[in-house]
Design a protein around this motif. Structure first.
Motif, PDB file in Angstrom:
ATOM      1  N   ALA A   5       0.846  -1.198   0.000  1.00 33.14           N
ATOM      2  CA  ALA A   5       0.000   0.000   0.000  1.00 33.14           C
ATOM      3  C   ALA A   5       0.880   1.247   0.000  1.00 33.14           C
ATOM      4  O   ALA A   5       2.021   1.231   0.459  1.00 33.14           O
ATOM      5  CB  ALA A   5      -0.921   0.009   1.217  1.00 33.14           C
ATOM      6  N   SER A   6       0.342   2.344  -0.498  1.00 33.85           N
ATOM      7  CA  SER A   6       1.111   3.579  -0.559  1.00 33.85           C
ATOM      8  C   SER A   6       1.273   4.233   0.804  1.00 33.85           C
ATOM      9  O   SER A   6       2.221   4.978   1.034  1.00 33.85           O
ATOM     10  CB  SER A   6       0.449   4.562  -1.532  1.00 33.85           C
ATOM     11  N   THR A  36      -3.077   4.871   5.586  1.00 31.53           N
ATOM     12  CA  THR A  36      -4.471   5.235   5.319  1.00 31.53           C
ATOM     13  C   THR A  36      -5.087   4.336   4.253  1.00 31.53           C
ATOM     14  O   THR A  36      -6.186   3.803   4.425  1.00 31.53           O
ATOM     15  CB  THR A  36      -4.553   6.707   4.879  1.00 31.53           C
ATOM     16  N   VAL A  37      -4.374   4.150   3.151  1.00 30.99           N
ATOM     17  CA  VAL A  37      -4.891   3.313   2.062  1.00 30.99           C
ATOM     18  C   VAL A  37      -4.980   1.862   2.503  1.00 30.99           C
ATOM     19  O   VAL A  37      -5.930   1.141   2.166  1.00 30.99           O
ATOM     20  CB  VAL A  37      -3.989   3.459   0.821  1.00 30.99           C
ATOM     21  N   TRP A  38      -3.991   1.414   3.270  1.00 29.42           N
ATOM     22  CA  TRP A  38      -4.008   0.032   3.761  1.00 29.42           C
ATOM     23  C   TRP A  38      -5.210  -0.211   4.664  1.00 29.42           C
ATOM     24  O   TRP A  38      -5.877  -1.248   4.563  1.00 29.42           O
ATOM     25  CB  TRP A  38      -2.708  -0.242   4.519  1.00 29.42           C
ATOM     26  N   ARG A  41      -8.033   1.452   4.585  1.00 29.70           N
ATOM     27  CA  ARG A  41      -9.221   1.478   3.726  1.00 29.70           C
ATOM     28  C   ARG A  41      -9.512   0.087   3.172  1.00 29.70           C
ATOM     29  O   ARG A  41     -10.659  -0.379   3.171  1.00 29.70           O
ATOM     30  CB  ARG A  41      -8.981   2.474   2.589  1.00 29.70           C
ATOM     31  N   GLU A  42      -8.460  -0.591   2.719  1.00 32.36           N
ATOM     32  CA  GLU A  42      -8.636  -1.912   2.141  1.00 32.36           C
ATOM     33  C   GLU A  42      -8.873  -2.965   3.214  1.00 32.36           C
ATOM     34  O   GLU A  42      -9.739  -3.829   3.075  1.00 32.36           O
ATOM     35  CB  GLU A  42      -7.386  -2.262   1.303  1.00 32.36           C
ATOM     36  N   VAL A  74     -11.604   6.625   2.756  1.00 34.15           N
ATOM     37  CA  VAL A  74     -10.281   7.225   2.929  1.00 34.15           C
ATOM     38  C   VAL A  74     -10.292   8.326   3.993  1.00 34.15           C
ATOM     39  O   VAL A  74      -9.396   8.364   4.853  1.00 34.15           O
ATOM     40  CB  VAL A  74      -9.746   7.749   1.582  1.00 34.15           C
ATOM     41  N   ARG A  90      -7.963   8.177   7.294  1.00 35.07           N
ATOM     42  CA  ARG A  90      -6.974   9.223   7.549  1.00 35.07           C
ATOM     43  C   ARG A  90      -7.159   9.808   8.950  1.00 35.07           C
ATOM     44  O   ARG A  90      -6.172  10.068   9.662  1.00 35.07           O
ATOM     45  CB  ARG A  90      -7.094  10.326   6.496  1.00 35.07           C
ATOM     46  N   CYS A 139      -6.317  -0.934  -4.917  1.00 37.97           N
ATOM     47  CA  CYS A 139      -6.064   0.448  -5.325  1.00 37.97           C
ATOM     48  C   CYS A 139      -7.265   0.990  -6.085  1.00 37.97           C
ATOM     49  O   CYS A 139      -7.835   0.310  -6.938  1.00 37.97           O
ATOM     50  CB  CYS A 139      -4.801   0.541  -6.179  1.00 37.97           C
ATOM     51  N   ARG A 192      -7.094   4.133  -7.712  1.00 33.25           N
ATOM     52  CA  ARG A 192      -6.660   5.240  -8.551  1.00 33.25           C
ATOM     53  C   ARG A 192      -7.269   5.116  -9.954  1.00 33.25           C
ATOM     54  O   ARG A 192      -7.264   4.047 -10.546  1.00 33.25           O
ATOM     55  CB  ARG A 192      -5.137   5.275  -8.657  1.00 33.25           C
TER      56      ARG A 192
END
Length: 417
Positions: A64-65, A68-70, A72-73, A79, A83, A342, A344
């Motif tokens: 994950a980037s 926060t993104v991790w 979310r998943e 998001v 956060r 992801c 994006r």
């Protein structure tokens, strides 16, 4: 901790199917208070775990980037929610917020109240030192027993008058600066796709951006005449659409993957000419035949032929970059970054050669996958591998240390059905 949480989970599960209707009113209220207090204590544990995982860099290690993104998943959060979880976990880890963390663990305050208190105490600590910050924690926790988060934030703006009156005036400016930093931190715009192709817009704009938006959208939001039956919200919606169309026509937007900013719609030419067929936007949503014809009147026809032989989608070794019709076909297939978890969109993505071009890999749809910048780097520098499944869609195999069974994974955020 894992075993104790499992035991707590069993105890809570036993309460889920309990017959609440058998309880007397005072017992119902007591049970509600207990459940609420337990929620806050679990929130304190969750924040502690989030902070530890964030500090260890677990999210990036798993592809994950960011944390926060991790989250979310992993936890199926939005998001913004994820956060706020990461930010509050970091704030509670500061030494001067130890009392806030304890109050949350004791079930005396809520997570939202804890967020207000940590923001305020950080300002007090920076303005008046540790002693005043410790005193502010006690006062604010006491006030939290009387005020909801909104009122608590309002009354906390004058906390220095109570805990450090000698520096209150000087700290007022510091508080304004802190508010400005918080506004900068909290700014966001979320576009949530609905199942029918519509978008729900939510977010918070900072004061400057809000002024810019109002200056741009207000002149376009006025009623068009005495017979205009649109509601104010509908007029603002139409004004935003007009604003976006005007921007697209300027030609000043940056390119995305080698193509200019544009709307790509997929349909057959014969159906378009007859006005009988619906079309599909590059974002994956179906629009009516009338919309297809209207968009076609305002744009060059960009053919996107899938599953046929008339479109040249394989340029072999003659060209390295994936652009033009080949990229549009890739966008229609992957619909965004294909890495699992992801979200994006295509316009933020690079086209990655599954078998590297420098290793002899061809420039073709069968050897390409869309990846955002972060996951493009991650695939190049990690043990993840990618291949196309039997249906021609990308699958990613995790490294053995992450998944000993190495079960292939797919991205489900861009599915259309």
């Amino acid at each position: 901790m894992v075993e104790e949480l499992a035991q707590a989970d069993d105890a809570v599960a036993a309460c889920v199917d309990a017959a609440a209707w058998t309880l007397a009113e005072h017992d119902l209220i007591a049970a509600l208070d207990a459940a609420h207090r337990l929620t806050q204590r679990l929130a304190a544990i969750e924040l502690t775990l989030v902070r530890e995982l964030d500090g260890r860099g677990t999210a990036r290690a798993q592809g994950a980037s960011c944390t926060t993104v991790w989250l979310r998943e992993r936890l199926r959060l939005t998001v913004p929610t994820a956060r706020r979880l990461v930010d509050l976990a970091a704030a509670l880890d500061n030494g001067h917020n130890g009392g806030v963390r304890q109050a949350l663990a004791d079930g005396n305050i809520t997570a939202e109240q804890a967020r207000v208190i940590t923001d305020t105490v950080t300002t007090v600590h920076d303005s008046a030192g540790t002693a005043a910050a410790d005193k502010a924690v006690g006062v604010l926790v006491e006030w939290a027993g009387q005020f909801d988060p909104t009122l608590l934030r309002k009354v906390s703006s004058r906390i220095l008058d109570h805990v450090a009156p000698d520096v209150a005036e000087a700290a007022a400016k510091a508080a304004l600066d802190a508010d400005a930093r918080r506004a900068d931190r909290d700014r966001h715009l979320t576009l949530s796709a609905q199942t029918d192709g519509r978008l729900r817009l939510t977010g918070i704009l900072d004061a400057e951006t809000a002024g810019v938006l109002r200056a741009a959208i207000d002149p376009l939001s006025a009623p068009s005449g005495p017979d205009d039956q649109r509601f104010p919200g509908q007029r603002r919606h139409d004004a935003l659409a007009d604003l976006c169309r005007l921007t697209l026509r300027t030609g000043d937007l940056p390119e995305h993957g080698g193509d200019p900013a544009q709307i790509v719609i997929t349909t057959s030419y014969d159906a378009l000419a007859r006005g009988l067929s619906a079309g599909t936007l590059d974002a994956g949503f179906t629009v009516t035949p009338q919309t297809v014809r209207r968009l076609a009147c305002d744009a060059a026809i960009l053919p996107a032929v899938l599953g046929g032989t008339s479109q040249t989608l394989d340029v072999g070794r003659q060209r390295r970059l994936i652009t033009g019709p080949l990229r549009r076909a890739l966008v229609l297939r992957d619909r965004g970054c294909a890495f699992p978890g992801c979200d994006r969109p295509p316009r933020w993505c690079d086209a990655h050669h599954i078998r590297h071009w420098t290793d002899g890999g061809p420039t073709s749809l069968a050897n390409a996958v869309l990846l955002c910048a972060h996951h493009h780097r991650h695939v190049h520098h990690s043990e993840w591998t990618v291949h196309l499944g039997n249906d021609g869609h990308p699958e990613f195999t995790p490294p053995a240390w992450l998944d000993p069974d190495q079960i292939p994974r797919r991205n489900h955020y861009h599915r259309r059905n």
